[in-house]
Design a protein around this motif. Structure first.
Motif, mmCIF file in Angstrom:
data_model
loop_
_atom_site.group_PDB
_atom_site.id
_atom_site.type_symbol
_atom_site.label_atom_id
_atom_site.label_comp_id
_atom_site.label_asym_id
_atom_site.label_seq_id
_atom_site.Cartn_x
_atom_site.Cartn_y
_atom_site.Cartn_z
ATOM 1 N N LYS A 145 0.836 -1.202 0.000
ATOM 2 C CA LYS A 145 0.000 0.000 0.000
ATOM 3 C C LYS A 145 0.873 1.254 0.000
ATOM 4 C CE LYS A 145 -4.629 0.480 1.877
ATOM 5 N NZ LYS A 145 -5.429 0.438 3.114
ATOM 6 N N LYS A 146 1.889 1.231 0.864
ATOM 7 C CA LYS A 146 2.816 2.349 0.974
ATOM 8 C C LYS A 146 3.533 2.600 -0.343
ATOM 9 C CE LYS A 146 4.617 3.644 5.472
ATOM 10 N NZ LYS A 146 5.594 3.319 6.504
ATOM 11 N N MET A 147 3.989 1.518 -0.961
ATOM 12 C CA MET A 147 4.722 1.610 -2.230
ATOM 13 C C MET A 147 3.849 2.215 -3.320
ATOM 14 S SD MET A 147 7.823 0.571 -2.006
ATOM 15 C CE MET A 147 8.335 0.106 -3.673
ATOM 16 N N ASP A 148 2.575 1.777 -3.366
ATOM 17 C CA ASP A 148 1.675 2.242 -4.417
ATOM 18 C C ASP A 148 1.474 3.753 -4.349
ATOM 19 O OD1 ASP A 148 -0.493 -0.671 -4.539
ATOM 20 O OD2 ASP A 148 1.437 -0.232 -5.470
ATOM 21 N N LYS A 149 1.453 4.270 -3.113
ATOM 22 C CA LYS A 149 1.269 5.700 -2.942
ATOM 23 C C LYS A 149 2.421 6.505 -3.543
ATOM 24 C CE LYS A 149 0.196 7.735 0.812
ATOM 25 N NZ LYS A 149 0.346 7.934 2.265
ATOM 26 N N LEU A 150 3.564 5.873 -3.673
ATOM 27 C CA LEU A 150 4.735 6.566 -4.222
ATOM 28 C C LEU A 150 4.601 6.785 -5.721
ATOM 29 C CD1 LEU A 150 7.668 4.727 -2.382
ATOM 30 C CD2 LEU A 150 6.502 6.826 -1.735
ATOM 31 N N VAL A 151 3.720 6.028 -6.358
ATOM 32 C CA VAL A 151 3.578 6.098 -7.818
ATOM 33 C C VAL A 151 2.380 6.978 -8.186
ATOM 34 C CG1 VAL A 151 3.107 4.755 -9.897
ATOM 35 C CG2 VAL A 151 4.661 3.853 -8.156
ATOM 36 N N LYS A 152 2.642 8.002 -8.991
ATOM 37 C CA LYS A 152 1.581 8.918 -9.409
ATOM 38 C C LYS A 152 0.993 8.497 -10.755
ATOM 39 C CE LYS A 152 2.918 11.927 -6.089
ATOM 40 N NZ LYS A 152 3.882 11.559 -5.051
ATOM 41 N N SER A 153 -0.286 8.845 -10.944
ATOM 42 C CA SER A 153 -0.950 8.556 -12.215
ATOM 43 C C SER A 153 -0.535 9.581 -13.266
ATOM 44 C CB SER A 153 -2.469 8.635 -12.027
ATOM 45 O OG SER A 153 -2.859 9.980 -11.810
ATOM 46 N N PHE A 154 -0.864 9.301 -14.506
ATOM 47 C CA PHE A 154 -0.558 10.218 -15.602
ATOM 48 C C PHE A 154 -1.188 11.590 -15.355
ATOM 49 C CE2 PHE A 154 -1.302 12.212 -19.703
ATOM 50 C CZ PHE A 154 -0.036 12.151 -20.256
ATOM 51 N N GLU A 155 -2.421 11.584 -14.864
ATOM 52 C CA GLU A 155 -3.127 12.849 -14.585
ATOM 53 C C GLU A 155 -2.434 13.631 -13.467
ATOM 54 O OE1 GLU A 155 -4.646 9.863 -14.903
ATOM 55 O OE2 GLU A 155 -5.713 10.230 -16.792
ATOM 56 N N GLU A 156 -2.006 12.906 -12.461
ATOM 57 C CA GLU A 156 -1.315 13.573 -11.340
ATOM 58 C C GLU A 156 0.029 14.152 -11.796
ATOM 59 O OE1 GLU A 156 -3.068 11.044 -7.548
ATOM 60 O OE2 GLU A 156 -1.443 10.153 -8.716
#
Ligand code: MF3
Ligand code: CO
Ligand code: CO
Length: 263
Positions: free
Chosen positions: A7-18
């Motif tokens: 969960k923590k790791m996923d938060k580190l990755v931003k979407s294209f829109e972000e």
């Protein structure tokens, strides 16, 4: 890997829109440094430079100066002269003089997203040893950025920066580091400017963070002044810093705070 960790790791990755929003905030932060550059001359105060940046961000960019109110900080920029490593407080009584080296660090929030960047200024004509410190520190930043790509480790970044600094007989400040950045100013991960290659987290496409090496002519040790902010070198020798906000891309990285005077 445990659920919590993932969960923590996923938060580190931003979407294209972000990332698109980070690009806008990053450009605005870079633009503040472009705007202020012709004003950085002997005789101007850091208080005046701060006011110019504030007015530009608020009135021209319709954006928010992230430092104002951050943990009680009151100014728009940090202005760090000579032996000040970082978090120097702008002041109308602090007048730039010929030969000073100055770091201006600014963070802009636009539509809820942050862009954080800093650059060094040579005020008037500087001593060769100061010019060299400023140049090598910028090289440290670029070398750190160059190793960023999916699959590389954060420790690889710290390692190349430390190698380059120490090869040039400088030291790397360890008490302050780069950071993840996004809708939050300072988030995970911590980006150390020293360390072992292959250590730390593995980089993935879409991660956003700053690299902001602070490099000292003398020892790495710091002291914080009584104002609670200003960080100086313990030995009184000079320090330099350059900072970019970057995003990990498919093949490497994109500098979100790139200025027109670069490359
Ligand atoms: N911009 C700095 C950084 O690179 C933080 C400044 S915080 C302040 O992380 F409050 F001193 F402005
Ligand atoms: Co930063
Ligand atoms: Co900064």
């Amino acid at each position: 890997m445990s659920t919590i960790k993932r969960k923590k790791m996923d938060k580190l990755v931003k979407s294209f829109e972000e990332i698109d929003k980070m690009r806008i905030a990053g450009r605005l932060a870079a633009e503040v440094l472009e705007m202020i550059t012709p004003h950085v001359v002997p005789g101007i105060s850091t208080g005046e430079l701060d006011k110019l940046c504030y007015e530009h961000i608020v009135n021209i960019q319709n954006a928010i100066p992230a430092n104002v109110g951050y943990k009680g900080y009151k100014k728009t920029i940090c202005s760090s002269i000579n032996n000040v490593i970082c978090h120097g407080i702008p002041d109308n009584e602090k007048i730039l003089k010929n030969g000073d080296i100055l770091n201006i660090d600014v963070t802009v929030i636009k539509n809820g997203w942050h862009g954080d960047t800093s650059k060094m200024f040579l005020v008037g004509k500087c001593a060769p040893h100061n010019e060299r410190l400023v140049k090598i520190t910028q090289e440290c930043l670029y070398k750190g950025i160059e190793v960023v790509k999916p699959g590389a480790y954060l420790g690889d970044v710290g390692n190349v920066i430390q190698q380059h600094a120490e090869k040039n007989y400088y030291s790397v400040v360890e008490d302050y580091c780069g950071h993840g950045i996004g809708a939050t100013y300072h988030e995970e991960p911590q980006v150390l400017h020293y360390g072992k290659s292959g250590s730390g987290i593995k980089l993935q496409e879409g991660m956003c963070f700053t690299i902001e090496p602070m490099i000292n002519q003398g020892t790495k040790f710091c002291k914080v002044l009584k104002d609670g902010w200003t960080v100086e070198t313990k030995d009184g020798r000079n320090s330099a810093q350059w900072e970019h906000t970057i995003v990990v891309t498919k093949n490497g990285s994109e500098i979100l705070t790139k200025r027109n005077d670069e490359f």
